[in-house]
Design a protein around this motif. Sequence first.
Motif, PDB file in Angstrom:
ATOM      1  N   ASN A 174      33.370   8.440  31.530  1.00 61.94           N
ATOM      2  CA  ASN A 174      34.069   7.262  31.014  1.00 61.94           C
ATOM      3  C   ASN A 174      33.100   6.135  30.654  1.00 61.94           C
ATOM      4  O   ASN A 174      33.240   5.497  29.605  1.00 61.94           O
ATOM      5  N   LEU A 175      32.106   5.891  31.505  1.00 60.62           N
ATOM      6  CA  LEU A 175      31.131   4.861  31.164  1.00 60.62           C
ATOM      7  C   LEU A 175      30.264   5.300  29.986  1.00 60.62           C
ATOM      8  O   LEU A 175      29.894   4.486  29.133  1.00 60.62           O
ATOM      9  N   GLY A 176      29.970   6.591  29.927  1.00 64.55           N
ATOM     10  CA  GLY A 176      29.147   7.093  28.836  1.00 64.55           C
ATOM     11  C   GLY A 176      29.815   7.053  27.481  1.00 64.55           C
ATOM     12  O   GLY A 176      29.142   6.937  26.454  1.00 64.55           O
ATOM     13  N   SER A 187      25.789  14.064  33.155  1.00 62.27           N
ATOM     14  CA  SER A 187      26.771  14.516  32.167  1.00 62.27           C
ATOM     15  C   SER A 187      26.187  14.390  30.766  1.00 62.27           C
ATOM     16  O   SER A 187      25.736  13.313  30.364  1.00 62.27           O
ATOM     17  N   THR A 188      26.182  15.511  30.051  1.00 60.62           N
ATOM     18  CA  THR A 188      25.714  15.545  28.663  1.00 60.62           C
ATOM     19  C   THR A 188      26.932  15.701  27.768  1.00 60.62           C
ATOM     20  O   THR A 188      27.697  16.664  27.913  1.00 60.62           O
ATOM     21  N   MET A 189      27.116  14.754  26.838  1.00 60.94           N
ATOM     22  CA  MET A 189      28.333  14.699  26.033  1.00 60.94           C
ATOM     23  C   MET A 189      27.991  14.774  24.546  1.00 60.94           C
ATOM     24  O   MET A 189      27.128  14.039  24.070  1.00 60.94           O
ATOM     25  N   TYR A 190      28.684  15.654  23.854  1.00 64.14           N
ATOM     26  CA  TYR A 190      28.429  15.901  22.436  1.00 64.14           C
ATOM     27  C   TYR A 190      29.575  15.312  21.617  1.00 64.14           C
ATOM     28  O   TYR A 190      30.739  15.710  21.776  1.00 64.14           O
ATOM     29  N   VAL A 191      29.247  14.354  20.757  1.00 66.99           N
ATOM     30  CA  VAL A 191      30.282  13.635  20.011  1.00 66.99           C
ATOM     31  C   VAL A 191      29.938  13.632  18.523  1.00 66.99           C
ATOM     32  O   VAL A 191      28.769  13.767  18.136  1.00 66.99           O
ATOM     33  N   ARG A 192      30.949  13.460  17.693  1.00 66.00           N
ATOM     34  CA  ARG A 192      30.769  13.309  16.246  1.00 66.00           C
ATOM     35  C   ARG A 192      31.342  11.963  15.833  1.00 66.00           C
ATOM     36  O   ARG A 192      32.545  11.701  15.998  1.00 66.00           O
ATOM     37  N   ALA A 193      30.492  11.110  15.306  1.00 67.98           N
ATOM     38  CA  ALA A 193      30.903   9.775  14.892  1.00 67.98           C
ATOM     39  C   ALA A 193      31.521   9.818  13.498  1.00 67.98           C
ATOM     40  O   ALA A 193      31.311  10.774  12.738  1.00 67.98           O
ATOM     41  N   PRO A 194      32.254   8.784  13.108  1.00 66.01           N
ATOM     42  CA  PRO A 194      32.817   8.728  11.753  1.00 66.01           C
ATOM     43  C   PRO A 194      31.714   8.639  10.695  1.00 66.01           C
ATOM     44  O   PRO A 194      30.572   8.257  10.975  1.00 66.01           O
ATOM     45  N   ASP A 195      32.062   8.997   9.483  1.00 64.56           N
ATOM     46  CA  ASP A 195      31.121   8.874   8.361  1.00 64.56           C
ATOM     47  C   ASP A 195      30.587   7.447   8.277  1.00 64.56           C
ATOM     48  O   ASP A 195      31.344   6.472   8.404  1.00 64.56           O
ATOM     49  N   GLY A 196      29.295   7.347   8.071  1.00 69.69           N
ATOM     50  CA  GLY A 196      28.689   6.036   7.854  1.00 69.69           C
ATOM     51  C   GLY A 196      28.227   5.330   9.105  1.00 69.69           C
ATOM     52  O   GLY A 196      27.535   4.310   9.024  1.00 69.69           O
ATOM     53  N   VAL A 231      23.974  11.043  27.190  1.00 70.52           N
ATOM     54  CA  VAL A 231      23.733  11.506  28.555  1.00 70.52           C
ATOM     55  C   VAL A 231      23.960  10.339  29.501  1.00 70.52           C
ATOM     56  O   VAL A 231      23.458   9.221  29.268  1.00 70.52           O
ATOM     57  N   ALA A 232      24.730  10.578  30.553  1.00 73.57           N
ATOM     58  CA  ALA A 232      24.980   9.550  31.570  1.00 73.57           C
ATOM     59  C   ALA A 232      24.744  10.153  32.949  1.00 73.57           C
ATOM     60  O   ALA A 232      25.165  11.284  33.216  1.00 73.57           O
ATOM     61  N   THR A 233      24.050   9.408  33.800  1.00 74.39           N
ATOM     62  CA  THR A 233      23.773   9.880  35.155  1.00 74.39           C
ATOM     63  C   THR A 233      24.183   8.835  36.182  1.00 74.39           C
ATOM     64  O   THR A 233      24.266   7.636  35.881  1.00 74.39           O
ATOM     65  N   GLU A 234      24.410   9.311  37.394  1.00 72.80           N
ATOM     66  CA  GLU A 234      24.760   8.426  38.509  1.00 72.80           C
ATOM     67  C   GLU A 234      24.464   9.156  39.809  1.00 72.80           C
ATOM     68  O   GLU A 234      24.241  10.376  39.834  1.00 72.80           O
ATOM     69  N   ASP A 235      24.497   8.419  40.900  1.00 72.36           N
ATOM     70  CA  ASP A 235      24.548   9.007  42.237  1.00 72.36           C
ATOM     71  C   ASP A 235      26.027   9.212  42.554  1.00 72.36           C
ATOM     72  O   ASP A 235      26.796   8.251  42.625  1.00 72.36           O
TER      73      ASP A 235
END
Length: 343
Positions: free
Chosen positions: A154-156, A243-252, A312-316
């Motif tokens: 969620n934070l990532g 956590s490694t997260m793969y996203v696709r942003a909008p055009d531009g 990528v987001a990490t935490e304890d």
Amino acid sequence: MIKAGIAGATGYTGIELVQLLHRHPQAALHWITSVNSAGKPLSEVHAVPWNYPLITLEEAYARAAEVDVVFLCLPHGQSITAARTFAAAGIAVIDLSADFRLQSAEAYRRWYGLEHTAPELLPSFVYGLCEVNREKLRTARLIAVPGCYPTTVNLGLYPLAKAGWLGDRVIIDSKSGVSGAGRTAKQPYMFVEANENMTPYAIGYRHRHIAEMELVLNGAAPGGACHFTFSPHLLPASRGILSTMYVRAPDGVTETQIRDLYAATYAGEPFIHLLPAGQQATLRHTVHTNRCAISITADDPGDPACRDFIIVATEDNLLKGASGQAVQCMNLAFGLDEIAGLI
């Protein structure tokens, strides 16, 4: 001085809370409970120098008036009665289980397979993701601490979701240290099973923590719902989540715009560590701290029109993913400095 109690102090999140509150400049422990070790001092159960006596939960109910806030570090399904009892006594409740994170009894039944016996309390609990719900937490008396995996996810992804840039599908690959399973003697978590091994489990649209990702990220998105494909893994380490997260942003939408968005969203946040371009978030950025480290990488940095990004987001998992975040929530709810006891 805030007077605090802990229900379930001998598990991993419970003992972390003991240590955090013991050194907190504006809080003091008044009682702690244990199901299996009541009657013993804490120093007989954990290698700590403090002889706090462990009492039963029933004794804690009788002594509820001694505290201003109680932290519930009980297993899922076992916090409901305790939350109802302490709330009825006028005590602030900060629950580290999943019993009050979701908004409906139906969602709780869907993801946890249990009937919620206090659905009337669900609307009164504030979801304790401080960076998202800070203003609500300032007046909260009932707080549900987020799960460990969803805190990184969620934070990532929150800045992208809020901007409407998340897209309709996200693939998440998460790895957690063994302490994320709790202090339990189940075979997959034994040293010989977990050491020098890595195990995926509940992959796909199955893991119960997806419900919290949908709650926060789809709730923040201005329109449309994202589908989360989530693959958690057991990592041969004591603590930490990556956590490694793969996203696709909008055009531009460019990498620079995404970096600017994250910087603006998290400006002034004491526990968010945004890494510069070229650096990747690692467990060592966050283990033994209350921070969440976030890195942003374009999939093809040579393509100016690249729309695919890796966050990528990490935490304890025991601190920002549990007990540290719980104390951060307490600080907000009681008008204290948000970083008190956490730096």
